[in-house]
Design a protein around this motif. Structure first.
Motif, mmCIF file in Angstrom:
data_model
loop_
_atom_site.group_PDB
_atom_site.id
_atom_site.type_symbol
_atom_site.label_atom_id
_atom_site.label_comp_id
_atom_site.label_asym_id
_atom_site.label_seq_id
_atom_site.Cartn_x
_atom_site.Cartn_y
_atom_site.Cartn_z
ATOM 1 N N CYS A 231 -8.704 5.539 8.062
ATOM 2 C CA CYS A 231 -8.828 4.569 6.949
ATOM 3 C C CYS A 231 -10.083 3.703 7.043
ATOM 4 C CB CYS A 231 -7.580 3.694 6.849
ATOM 5 S SG CYS A 231 -7.428 2.461 8.161
ATOM 6 N N CYS A 252 -4.275 2.719 14.975
ATOM 7 C CA CYS A 252 -4.577 1.870 13.825
ATOM 8 C C CYS A 252 -3.284 1.266 13.291
ATOM 9 C CB CYS A 252 -5.263 2.701 12.741
ATOM 10 S SG CYS A 252 -5.562 1.756 11.226
ATOM 11 N N CYS A 255 -2.861 2.170 9.178
ATOM 12 C CA CYS A 255 -2.411 3.461 8.640
ATOM 13 C C CYS A 255 -1.629 4.291 9.661
ATOM 14 C CB CYS A 255 -3.609 4.260 8.122
ATOM 15 S SG CYS A 255 -4.682 4.906 9.417
#
Ligand SMILES: [Zn+2]
Length: 588
Positions: A231, A252, A255
């Motif tokens: 992302c 992350c 995401c």
């Protein structure tokens, strides 16, 4: 033009200090071109974040090192002024009031500024480039020579690879330094921000602080943050790192993506701000870099950086704190850009020399205001008086130095100047009254000084264009001058005999005094003559009542000419209205 201005102004004193420090750091090597053809270059630096329109106040970040670099160059040394474009920083928020930008830009928060789309309709490939371009143009107009470095280009091409691996290896040392300050409230990043944004960040409880320091997860502290491979956001946490293989695993939180990369060949991440800045001091050998917050506050990036830079084998630059640059007349500014005045906005209403002078004449720790309101006229008067004093040799040395720094640079020579620099307030009045009719403007300007008339408006440019832009964009409609179409018959009829006499005296001498100086003499002279004194009597020879009579007379003229109590200076106004129309409006 390129001669040194070795006086005792602040620029000169910093230049002394920077040259001495540069020679101290490279013993045996001289920076002077004259003494060593392969001399080291003195490096000064600025940092700008193209996160939105670059605020006019942030120009001090550039002008302070620029002026010092220029003085160093005047003295014959080689100097490099780096402007670090912090365009690999995260996109923090969608600034308000930017044309071509809507709420949908919020989905890009957390990505590098160069990965965010430019506002709709922009010819530039991304957000950072869009806002950088306007600043680059303004700096060129101001004669600021610099070496721009895109941090996106640096990081994504692996330029800082060794420094990143080194920081990771020494992460515990970095963590220990940062830890000394962690309990204290972290101040904002060094750049000057509009007050509302600074307040907003404080209110948010400082996501910025964590971001500046780097994060500590269960795997320990890491001074490096990857941008997510899925992302592109920086909402990542390093979960494992192996010093020998440089294998780094991150996850992350935006995401859910996770991957393991080899940091020795990975180029999509950056050192956290408080480590990034001192790393670059060491990498570039920066000797001078000012910044905009109080460095004495514990935990400021500059103070912490001073400790961290040693880890990279470098030294802290000389770094004066510069004070806030305010703007007056902002309330009247168009809100099309969120009310943020940019250097380009200032250059639309003033010549680059004047803007340079504002920065050159004040020490960095003195705050000052850049005028977008009526004050600009007074400022221009002051500048013209200085210009005249410099020309006749009566200016003080420090003022001469500031003037020289304003009108040109060692690299570019003298900046283009207006061939006939007529007073700004006169030009503004003429532009006000003629409302875009250039033939009228030229007629009036030609009559200002009949002995030496200007032949073309171009001789008064670009100053005329700046004054016209100021009138059109910063003077509210209710302060604009509208010359009466028809005489005010009612007022004329109601006048007493002394008032009628004053108008007769004015009209009788009008043709003989038709110049700026002539009319100035004449309008002040009429009330004197009326009271039985010579027109050229000095204030000492006159009773104080004359002043009252002059005020009354001027108010009458304003009423008859423009229907208000005040207006542009009368001699300018009379010239602008023209003899024939003056006669009609004054009831002849
Ligand atoms: Zn992600």
């Amino acid at each position: 033009m390129a001669q040194s201005t070795e006086t005792t102004d602040w620029v000169s004193r910093f230049a002394d200090e920077v040259i001495a420090e540069s020679e101290r750091r490279a013993p045996g090597a001289k920076t002077s071109v004259a003494t060593a053809p392969v001399a080291p270059v003195v490096v000064v630096a600025s940092g700008l974040s193209p996160s939105g329109p670059i605020h006019l106040g942030n120009l001090r970040e550039v002008m302070t090192p620029h002026l010092v670099a220029d003085e160093i160059r005047r003295r014959g040394h080689r100097v490099r002024h780096l402007i670090s474009w912090d365009d690999y920083d995260r996109y923090r928020k969608v600034p308000a009031g930017i044309a071509g930008v809507d709420e949908s830009w919020a989905e890009h928060i957390g990505k590098p500024l160069t990965s965010v789309p430019a506002p709709k309709g922009s010819p530039y490939p991304n957000w950072a480039e869009h806002f950088k371009a306007a600043t680059v143009d303004s700096l060129a107009e101001m004669g600021v020579e610099f070496d721009g470095i895109s941090q996106t280009a640096q990081y994504t091409s692996g330029v800082y690879r060794e420094q990143i691996l080194h920081a990771m290896k020494h992460r515990r040392d970095i963590d220990a330094i940062l830890d000394q300050y962690r309990t204290k409230k972290a101040p904002a990043k060094k750049s000057q921000k509009p007050v509302d944004e600074a307040e907003l960040e404080a209110a948010e409880g400082s996501g910025a602080a964590a971001e500046d320091d780097g994060g500590s997860g269960s795997a320990g502290y890491f001074p490096y943050k990857p941008y997510c491979g899925n992302c592109e956001k920086d909402l990542t946490t390093v979960t494992a790192y192996d010093d020998d293989s440089t294998e780094l695993t991150y996850a992350c939180t935006a995401c859910g993506f996770s991957e393991t990369v080899r940091l020795s060949e990975f180029n999509r991440g950056k050192l956290v701000w408080k480590v990034d800045w001192p790393m670059r001091w060491a990498y570039e050998g920066v000797i001078f870099e000012p910044s905009g917050v109080d460095h004495t506050s514990p935990g400021s990036s500059f103070q912490v950086g001073g400790q961290i830079v040693g880890i990279f084998g470098g030294q802290q630059p000389i770094g004066p704190m510069y004070a806030f640059v305010g703007i007056s007349g902002m309330a009247k500014m168009s809100s099309s850009k969120g009310g943020v005045p940019t250097p380009a906005d200032a250059l639309r209403i003033m010549e680059p020399q004047l803007l340079r002078w504002l920065y050159a004449r004040r020490r960095p720790n003195q705050s000052f205001k850049i005028a977008f309101d009526q004050e600009i006229q007074r400022l221009y008067d002051e500048w013209d008086r200085l210009d005249a004093k410099v020309a006749d040799g009566s200016a003080l040395p420090a003022d001469v130095a500031a003037h020289a720094r304003a009108v040109g640079t060692a690299a570019a020579g003298e900046l283009p100047r207006t061939p006939r620099p007529l007073p700004y307030r006169t030009l503004a009045s003429v532009a006000d009254i003629t409302a875009g009719h250039e033939d009228q403007a030229l007629r009036i300007l030609g009559e200002l000084d009949p002995a030496n008339p200007i032949a073309s408006l171009d001789q008064a440019r670009p100053r005329y264009d700046k004054a016209e832009a100021w009138i059109n964009t910063h003077v509210p409609a209710d302060q604009r001058t509208v010359v009466r179409q028809e005489p005010d018959a009612e007022l004329l009829k109601s006048l007493d005999e002394p008032s009628r006499q004053s108008l007769r005296l004015l009209l009788e001498g009008l043709a003989d005094h038709w110049s700026l100086d002539g009319l100035t003499h004449h309008v002040y002279g009429v009330p004197k003559v009326q009271a039985g004194f010579p027109a050229d009597a000095t204030p000492k020879e006159l009773p104080p009542e004359i002043k009252t009579a002059q005020r009354t007379f001027f108010a009458l003229l304003y009423h008859l000419l423009v229907g208000r109590d005040t207006g542009p200076r009368l001699p300018t106004l009379l010239l602008a209205v023209g003899q024939e129309r003056v006669r009609t409006l004054l009831g002849e």
